[in-house]
Design a protein around this motif. Structure first.
Motif, PDB file in Angstrom:
ATOM      1  N   LEU A  77       0.836  -1.200   0.000  1.00 52.22           N
ATOM      2  CA  LEU A  77       0.000   0.000   0.000  1.00 52.22           C
ATOM      3  C   LEU A  77       0.872   1.252   0.000  1.00 52.22           C
ATOM      4  O   LEU A  77       0.589   2.225  -0.706  1.00 52.22           O
ATOM      5  N   ALA A  78       1.971   1.216   0.756  1.00 50.85           N
ATOM      6  CA  ALA A  78       2.877   2.368   0.820  1.00 50.85           C
ATOM      7  C   ALA A  78       3.462   2.693  -0.553  1.00 50.85           C
ATOM      8  O   ALA A  78       3.663   3.863  -0.896  1.00 50.85           O
ATOM      9  N   ASP A  79       3.725   1.674  -1.351  1.00 53.17           N
ATOM     10  CA  ASP A  79       4.253   1.902  -2.699  1.00 53.17           C
ATOM     11  C   ASP A  79       3.257   2.691  -3.538  1.00 53.17           C
ATOM     12  O   ASP A  79       3.632   3.609  -4.281  1.00 53.17           O
ATOM     13  N   TYR A  80       1.977   2.315  -3.434  1.00 48.30           N
ATOM     14  CA  TYR A  80       0.952   3.032  -4.192  1.00 48.30           C
ATOM     15  C   TYR A  80       0.779   4.463  -3.682  1.00 48.30           C
ATOM     16  O   TYR A  80       0.586   5.395  -4.470  1.00 48.30           O
ATOM     17  N   LEU A  81       0.857   4.638  -2.381  1.00 56.08           N
ATOM     18  CA  LEU A  81       0.713   5.979  -1.817  1.00 56.08           C
ATOM     19  C   LEU A  81       1.885   6.865  -2.229  1.00 56.08           C
ATOM     20  O   LEU A  81       1.707   8.055  -2.529  1.00 56.08           O
ATOM     21  N   ASN A  82       3.087   6.308  -2.271  1.00 59.62           N
ATOM     22  CA  ASN A  82       4.245   7.074  -2.741  1.00 59.62           C
ATOM     23  C   ASN A  82       4.119   7.407  -4.227  1.00 59.62           C
ATOM     24  O   ASN A  82       4.581   8.459  -4.681  1.00 59.62           O
ATOM     25  N   PHE A  83       3.481   6.510  -4.976  1.00 62.08           N
ATOM     26  CA  PHE A  83       3.204   6.786  -6.385  1.00 62.08           C
ATOM     27  C   PHE A  83       2.279   7.997  -6.512  1.00 62.08           C
ATOM     28  O   PHE A  83       2.476   8.863  -7.379  1.00 62.08           O
ATOM     29  N   LEU A  84       1.261   8.072  -5.641  1.00 68.13           N
ATOM     30  CA  LEU A  84       0.361   9.224  -5.649  1.00 68.13           C
ATOM     31  C   LEU A  84       1.094  10.492  -5.246  1.00 68.13           C
ATOM     32  O   LEU A  84       0.822  11.575  -5.780  1.00 68.13           O
ATOM     33  N   CYS A  85       2.040  10.366  -4.312  1.00 60.84           N
ATOM     34  CA  CYS A  85       2.880  11.518  -3.939  1.00 60.84           C
ATOM     35  C   CYS A  85       3.626  12.044  -5.157  1.00 60.84           C
ATOM     36  O   CYS A  85       3.645  13.241  -5.436  1.00 60.84           O
ATOM     37  N   CYS A 105       4.228  12.356   2.588  1.00 59.77           N
ATOM     38  CA  CYS A 105       5.116  12.113   1.453  1.00 59.77           C
ATOM     39  C   CYS A 105       6.542  12.501   1.840  1.00 59.77           C
ATOM     40  O   CYS A 105       6.802  13.650   2.205  1.00 59.77           O
ATOM     41  N   LYS A 106       7.430  11.535   1.790  1.00 63.54           N
ATOM     42  CA  LYS A 106       8.821  11.769   2.167  1.00 63.54           C
ATOM     43  C   LYS A 106       9.750  11.315   1.061  1.00 63.54           C
ATOM     44  O   LYS A 106       9.444  10.379   0.325  1.00 63.54           O
ATOM     45  N   GLY A 107      10.896  11.969   0.984  1.00 63.52           N
ATOM     46  CA  GLY A 107      11.910  11.535   0.038  1.00 63.52           C
ATOM     47  C   GLY A 107      11.532  11.847  -1.400  1.00 63.52           C
ATOM     48  O   GLY A 107      10.580  12.570  -1.683  1.00 63.52           O
ATOM     49  N   SER A 108      12.289  11.272  -2.303  1.00 61.76           N
ATOM     50  CA  SER A 108      12.087  11.506  -3.725  1.00 61.76           C
ATOM     51  C   SER A 108      11.536  10.248  -4.380  1.00 61.76           C
ATOM     52  O   SER A 108      12.119   9.166  -4.270  1.00 61.76           O
ATOM     53  N   HIS A 109      10.400  10.385  -5.050  1.00 60.63           N
ATOM     54  CA  HIS A 109       9.770   9.254  -5.721  1.00 60.63           C
ATOM     55  C   HIS A 109       9.432   9.625  -7.156  1.00 60.63           C
ATOM     56  O   HIS A 109       9.088  10.765  -7.454  1.00 60.63           O
ATOM     57  N   SER A 110       9.537   8.664  -8.047  1.00 60.32           N
ATOM     58  CA  SER A 110       9.225   8.884  -9.455  1.00 60.32           C
ATOM     59  C   SER A 110       8.052   7.999  -9.854  1.00 60.32           C
ATOM     60  O   SER A 110       7.967   6.844  -9.426  1.00 60.32           O
ATOM     61  N   VAL A 111       7.149   8.527 -10.686  1.00 60.58           N
ATOM     62  CA  VAL A 111       6.004   7.739 -11.128  1.00 60.58           C
ATOM     63  C   VAL A 111       6.456   6.532 -11.952  1.00 60.58           C
ATOM     64  O   VAL A 111       5.738   5.525 -12.038  1.00 60.58           O
ATOM     65  N   THR A 112       7.637   6.620 -12.539  1.00 61.80           N
ATOM     66  CA  THR A 112       8.120   5.506 -13.372  1.00 61.80           C
ATOM     67  C   THR A 112       8.653   4.349 -12.542  1.00 61.80           C
ATOM     68  O   THR A 112       8.871   3.254 -13.072  1.00 61.80           O
ATOM     69  N   ASP A 113       8.867   4.582 -11.248  1.00 63.65           N
ATOM     70  CA  ASP A 113       9.481   3.552 -10.411  1.00 63.65           C
ATOM     71  C   ASP A 113       8.482   2.730  -9.600  1.00 63.65           C
ATOM     72  O   ASP A 113       8.876   1.951  -8.732  1.00 63.65           O
ATOM     73  N   LEU A 114       7.170   2.905  -9.849  1.00 62.84           N
ATOM     74  CA  LEU A 114       6.196   2.024  -9.210  1.00 62.84           C
ATOM     75  C   LEU A 114       6.539   0.590  -9.620  1.00 62.84           C
ATOM     76  O   LEU A 114       6.677   0.298 -10.810  1.00 62.84           O
ATOM     77  N   ASN A 115       6.665  -0.306  -8.643  1.00 63.06           N
ATOM     78  CA  ASN A 115       7.186  -1.647  -8.917  1.00 63.06           C
ATOM     79  C   ASN A 115       6.136  -2.553  -9.575  1.00 63.06           C
ATOM     80  O   ASN A 115       5.807  -3.622  -9.088  1.00 63.06           O
ATOM     81  N   TYR A 116       5.651  -2.078 -10.718  1.00 61.25           N
ATOM     82  CA  TYR A 116       4.623  -2.807 -11.467  1.00 61.25           C
ATOM     83  C   TYR A 116       5.306  -3.639 -12.554  1.00 61.25           C
ATOM     84  O   TYR A 116       6.343  -3.213 -13.088  1.00 61.25           O
ATOM     85  N   PRO A 117       4.765  -4.801 -12.908  1.00 56.75           N
ATOM     86  CA  PRO A 117       5.444  -5.678 -13.879  1.00 56.75           C
ATOM     87  C   PRO A 117       5.273  -5.267 -15.338  1.00 56.75           C
ATOM     88  O   PRO A 117       5.170  -6.110 -16.229  1.00 56.75           O
ATOM     89  N   SER A 118       5.223  -3.969 -15.602  1.00 55.62           N
ATOM     90  CA  SER A 118       5.240  -3.467 -16.973  1.00 55.62           C
ATOM     91  C   SER A 118       5.915  -2.098 -16.929  1.00 55.62           C
ATOM     92  O   SER A 118       6.027  -1.474 -15.869  1.00 55.62           O
TER      93      SER A 118
END
Length: 212
Positions: A77-85, A105-118
Motif C-alpha cells: 500500500l505504501a508503494d501506491y501511496l508514494n506513487f500518488l505523492c 510524502c517523504k523523500g524523492s519518488h518517481s512515477v516511473t518507479d512504481l514496482n509494477y510488472p510493466s
C-alpha cells in the motif's frame, strides 16, 4: 453507526486481501503470452491485424505457468501511496486512501518507479530515462538473464544483465535504461518487452514507449 462500522471493516478486509495478494496478480501478468493457440501473434478481433499491448495487455493468461512464475514483482500500500505523492496528489486525499490514517510524502519518488510488472514511458525526449524495479524469487535457487526486445528506434539496456538468487523470498533490484534517438518516430506508441529467464521460467514484462 454499527452498520457503518461493519461496512468499514468489510472494506478494510477486502482492501488488505488485495495488497497481500498482489503477487498472485503479477504471476498472471508475467506468465502471459502474446501468441494465440496456433502459436501465431495475437490478432485484434475488430480488424484482424496483429494486436498490440493496448489490445491484449500483457497477453493471454496461462494459469499452468502462473502457478510457478519463478519471479514476481511485489507492491505494498505504501508503494501506491508514494506513487500518488510522485503524481502530485495532495496529502488529504492520499491520507483518505490510507484508511484516513496520516501519510506523509517523504523523500524523492518517481512515477516511473512504481514496482509494477510493466514499463510505460509516454513522453520520452532524447535523454536516457532510468527505471528501477525489484523482483522477488519464489522458486528454487537460480540465475536469471535479461533479454530485451527493443522497439524500433530505441535503445534499452538492463543493469545488471543477470540476477542470482540463493533462496525463496530473496529480492534483487535492477535498472532499465531507455533512450530514443533522433530518428525515432515521434508521437507514436511502440512496443517491446523485457524477459528474465533461468532456462525454465520466462518472466516477461511488456514495454510501451513513445517519443514526444
Amino acid at each position: 453507526m454499527f452498520i457503518s462500522l461493519i461496512s468499514h471493516n468489510i472494506y478494510v478486509f477486502f482492501f488488505k486481501i488485495f495488497w497481500q495478494n498482489f503477487k498472485i496478480l503479477t504471476c498472471y501478468i508475467l506468465a502471459a503470452t502474446t501468441r494465440d493457440n496456433t502459436n501465431r501473434p495475437i490478432k485484434d478481433a475488430f480488424d484482424n491485424k496483429v494486436a498490440d499491448a493496448f489490445a491484449y495487455g500483457s497477453g493471454h493468461v496461462q494459469p499452468d505457468l502462473a502457478i510457478d512464475p519463478g519471479l514476481v514483482y511485489d507492491l505494498s500500500l505504501a508503494d501506491y501511496l508514494n506513487f500518488l505523492c510522485a503524481s502530485g496528489y495532495d496529502q488529504q486525499l492520499i491520507s483518505a486512501l490510507n484508511f484516513n490514517g496520516t501519510f506523509i510524502c517523504k523523500g524523492s519518488h518517481s512515477v516511473t518507479d512504481l514496482n509494477y510488472p510493466s514499463i510505460t514511458l509516454p513522453n520520452l525526449g532524447l535523454k536516457p530515462v532510468t527505471i528501477t524495479r525489484t523482483v522477488t524469487n519464489v522458486g528454487p535457487p537460480a540465475t536469471y538473464t535479461a533479454n530485451v526486445h527493443s522497439p524500433a528506434g530505441y535503445t534499452i539496456v538492463v543493469v545488471p544483465r543477470s540476477l542470482t538468487f540463493t533462496k525463496i523470498g530473496e529480492k534483487k533490484k535492477f535498472q532499465v535504461i531507455v533512450q530514443a534517438s533522433s530518428v525515432t518516430t515521434r508521437r507514436k506508441y511502440q512496443f517491446g518487452d523485457l524477459r528474465w529467464t533461468d532456462g525454465k521460467h520466462i518472466v516477461r514484462s511488456p514495454i510501451t514507449v513513445k517519443r514526444r
